[in-house]
Structures are given as C-alpha cells and as structure tokens.
Design an enzyme around this catalytic site. Structure first.
Site, PDB file in Angstrom:
ATOM      1  N   ASP A  13       0.895  -1.067   0.057  1.00 38.10           N
ATOM      2  CA  ASP A  13       0.174  -0.044  -0.026  1.00 38.10           C
ATOM      3  C   ASP A  13       0.972   1.293  -0.042  1.00 38.10           C
ATOM      4  O   ASP A  13       1.726   1.495   0.878  1.00 38.10           O
ATOM      5  CB  ASP A  13      -0.689  -0.014   1.402  1.00 38.10           C
ATOM      6  N   TYR A  59       0.669  -0.350  15.043  1.00 40.80           N
ATOM      7  CA  TYR A  59      -0.238  -0.435  13.691  1.00 40.80           C
ATOM      8  C   TYR A  59       0.143   0.735  12.779  1.00 40.80           C
ATOM      9  O   TYR A  59       0.121   1.833  13.121  1.00 40.80           O
ATOM     10  CB  TYR A  59      -1.561  -0.216  14.291  1.00 40.80           C
ATOM     11  N   LYS A 115      -2.949  -2.690   7.706  1.00 42.81           N
ATOM     12  CA  LYS A 115      -3.173  -4.232   7.612  1.00 42.81           C
ATOM     13  C   LYS A 115      -2.321  -4.722   6.668  1.00 42.81           C
ATOM     14  O   LYS A 115      -1.984  -4.220   5.613  1.00 42.81           O
ATOM     15  CB  LYS A 115      -4.662  -4.379   7.461  1.00 42.81           C
TER      16      LYS A 115
HETATM   17  P1  13P Z   1      -5.292  -0.371   4.955  1.00 38.07           P
HETATM   18  O1  13P Z   1      -4.521  -1.467   5.763  1.00 38.07           O
HETATM   19  O2  13P Z   1      -5.987  -1.093   3.797  1.00 38.07           O
HETATM   20  O3  13P Z   1      -4.489   0.518   4.487  1.00 38.07           O
HETATM   21  O4  13P Z   1      -6.473   0.194   5.695  1.00 38.07           O
HETATM   22  C1  13P Z   1      -5.982   0.855   6.951  1.00 38.07           C
HETATM   23  C2  13P Z   1      -7.168   1.285   7.711  1.00 38.07           C
HETATM   24  O5  13P Z   1      -6.997   1.794   8.882  1.00 38.07           O
HETATM   25  C3  13P Z   1      -8.655   1.217   7.269  1.00 38.07           C
HETATM   26  O6  13P Z   1      -9.567   1.434   8.039  1.00 38.07           O
HETATM   27 MG    MG Z   2      -4.075   2.220   3.325  1.00 33.33          MG
HETATM   28 MG    MG Z   3      -5.195  -2.025   2.022  1.00 29.39          MG
END
Ligand code: 13P
Ligand code: MG
Ligand code: MG
Ligand code: 13P
Length: 368
Positions: A11, A228, A231
């Site tokens: 990402d 964090y 994800k």
């Molecule tokens: P991503 O991991 O797809 O960037 O999503 C992060 C997020 O906090 C969505 O609410």
């Molecule tokens: Mg993202």
């Molecule tokens: Mg993502």
C-alpha cells in the site's frame, strides 16, 4: 519450463482514504515494469490492485528471493509513492517501512508470495488478493482446498490427488515453522491454523510429487513496525487442476464469508467478501474486508489473463450473506467480538491509553 511466479505488494497511498487506488499509481507501475520486461529481467507482468493495495504479479527465471527482482519491486513502490505524495494521497508510502532497500523486501513492509515451479503442459493459477485483512486469512480457504473432501471432491475421486498434501505452517510470533501431513495430521494442524493471528499456512505441497501447490504472503506489518501502520492485506498463489484442486474447488472455500480481522483501523473483525475487480473499493466502515481472485494460464511464463474469477452471479448470495454478517457485527460497535480481542489491540493506540491511565488504576481493597 522452470520459472518463478512472484507477487509482491504494498500500500503506497490510498485514494480516497484507504478505499481505492488512484489510476496514476497503476500507470506508473505499468510504465516501470514495462521497461523491466524490455530489459529481459521479467518474462511477463500484470499490475493489479485490491482496495488501496498495489500488486505486482511477475514471472521470471531468477528464483525466489532474488535481489534484482526485489530491488526493482521496491523501487517501483518508491516511484509510485512519489506519485502518491504529489497527489497528497492518503498514507503515501504506508507500507514502505525501511528507508533504503537492503537485499530482500521481506521484513521491509511489502507482502511477498513467490513460488519456483516447473510449468506443466497446462498451468492454471489463481492469485488471491485481499484488502482490510491480515496474513493468516488464507488458513481456512487453503485448508478447505487441500484437505477438506466436503470442499474438494478431487481428494476423494481424483487419482492425481491421491496421497494428500503437506502444509507448511509458520508461527508468526516465534518465527518458527512446522510441517503437517494431511489427511493424517489434520486435527493437530487445525489446533494451530485455527488461530490465524498466530499461525499462518505459508505453503502447501503435493505429497505425491513434492511440487508446490500454494504459497501465501505471511508478512505481518504490525510485527515488523512494532505498532499499527496498516493491515497486511495478504496475497496467495494457488496452482489448479491435475495434481492440485480444480479451479472451482479452489474458489469454493470463498462461498462462505469467513470472519477475518482487519476491518476499520485494522482493529475489527468482519466477513471476507469475494468481489469482482471493479467492486474492490471498500467504503462501508472502510470495508468489509474484500478478496479478489485473478485467474491466469501460464504459457512459457506468459501471464495469459487475468480472468476475474469472482465476477460471477453464483457469488451474489455469498456477498449478501457477508453483508448480513457485517451488519450484525457492526451493531456491536466498540465491543468484542467486532473489535479485536485485547491482546491483538497491542499494536493500536491501546498501549498509549494504558500508559495515560496507568496511575489511575488502584488495587482492589481487601474484602471487597
Ligand atoms: P489499509 O491497511 O488497507 O491501509 O487500511 C487501513 C485502515 O486503517 C482502514 O480503516
Ligand atoms: Mg491504506
Ligand atoms: Mg489495504
Ligand atoms: P471439463 O469436462 O469441462 O474439462 O471439466 C473437468 C473438471 O474437472 C471440472 O472440475
């Protein structure tokens, strides 16, 4: 023909928020990988995206963990990050956790699924790509494909599949792995892979031929970053037909929207909804978690495809069921089991809150 199929993803900036990807990022990746293909390093490539994750699907003959392939992928993500920064896209460079490339993108943020394979007379493969979920999300589908006769008829009736499969299971926290043979050891194996936040199926092999049948990205962003950052949004490659499950047997596990972690702020459980390429823009509470499946036939390393495997009304009832489950979980708001269990929240803002409130926690008085 011996070749390597590599899927490397990151990402590098969301549009809008974490919902999708701006077309300029895909155009940049297309331009750069086009040049690499001309140079001869890649046989073929395909650029895909699921939600806000950029997926580089590549074939070559350099083998797994090749420095040139990993470096070029890292540089592609860096170049796309520059595009994302100019557009002020959300979380530009989100998954690039290292300042500079150092030999292998594993451990630097991007997710990696690679397999060396001897291309068969006909080589159908499916590449699964998910958004708003964590590595380990492939445990149940891979189990169903390669070990559950109620999913995969071939386990019972196909001679080429006789002998079962070997599962390579990674302990994500201890950095150890173990191999289990299915069907004999399925109960022991399930004791571990039934906990996907701790154990992830890394690869599956045919016990009859020793060939690799599946490989998944097991990188955990939170364990790499210590906090964090976004994800994992993992990928998985599965070879189909003959000594492996049929294409339809490889898609069948996704007809049940399994509950996975990763929705909203990476901190909520939600149903994994199989969708077509054009439907992978998670917007409802940043979700629910999505999976797409890109089918290819390999032809001397050429990626013939993709076919959008979940673009089928046969998956409409699954999507509807997913939204019933989603709705039910959403009504829990900040309560578990919608919110992740406490020990999984240690990579969110919870540690900060714990620290702030530490002095206000008093011992319980005797006798009360
Ligand atoms: P991503 O991991 O797809 O960037 O999503 C992060 C997020 O906090 C969505 O609410
Ligand atoms: Mg993202
Ligand atoms: Mg993502
Ligand atoms: P066909 O008869 O269409 O080749 O299908 C065979 C098969 O195994 C389908 O699962």
């Amino acid at each position: 023909m011996k070749l390597t199929l590599s899927v490397i993803k990151a990402d590098v900036g969301g549009y809008v928020g974490h919902a999708s990807m701006h077309p300029d990022l895909m155009a940049k990746a297309e331009e750069l990988l086009g040049q690499v293909k001309k140079s001869g390093l890649l046989i073929d490539y395909h650029i895909a995206r699921v939600g806000d994750d950029l997926e580089l699907i590549m074939t070559h003959t350099k083998g797994e963990n090749n420095v040139a392939i990993h470096k070029m992928s890292w540089e592609t993500f860096e170049a796309c990050t520059e595009v994302a920064k100019k557009l002020k896209l959300y979380g530009a460079g989100q998954d690039l956790l290292a300042d500079a490339f150092s030999g292998n993108v594993k451990g630097m943020g991007p997710g990696v699924a690679e397999m060396d394979l001897d291309e068969r007379k006909s080589e159908p493969v499916i590449i699964y790509m998910a958004d708003k979920t964590a590595s380990g999300a492939w445990n149940m589908p891979l189990y169903k494909m390669f070990a559950d006769p109620f999913n995969t008829a071939g386990l019972v009736i196909a001679e080429a599949m006789d002998g079962g499969y070997r599962f390579d299971v990674l302990d994500l926290k201890a950095g150890k792995y173990i191999q289990f043979d299915a069907p004999e050891e399925i109960y022991h194996m399930l004791a571990f892979i039934g906990s996907p936040s701790h154990y992830a199926v890394r690869a599956v092999y045919s016990r009859r031929t020793g060939e690799i049948g599946a490989v998944s990205s097991t990188q955990r962003l939170s364990l790499i970053a210590g906090r964090y950052v976004g994800k994992d949004d993992p990928v998985c490659i599965v070879r189909c037909q003959n000594q492996f499950p049929a294409v339809g047997e490889c898609l069948e596990p996704f007809s049940m929207p399994a509950i996975v972690e990763g929705w909203m702020r990476g901190s909520h459980n939600g149903p994994l909804m199989p969708v077509s390429f054009k439907e992978c823009n998670p917007t409802r509470f940043d979700g629910p978690p999505r999976v797409i499946a890109a089918g290819f036939q390999l032809a001397d390393g050429r990626l013939v495809g993709p076919l959008d495997m979940f673009d089928d009304p046969a998956f409409d009832p699954t999507r509807e069921q997913a939204m019933v489950v989603a709705e039910h979980l959403r009504r829990h708001g900040p309560f578990e089991p919608h919110r992740l269990p406490m020990d999984e929240m240690e990579y969110t803002t919870m540690p900060l809150l714990m620290e702030r409130l530490a002095a206000r926690w008093k011992p319980v008085e005797d006798g009360k």
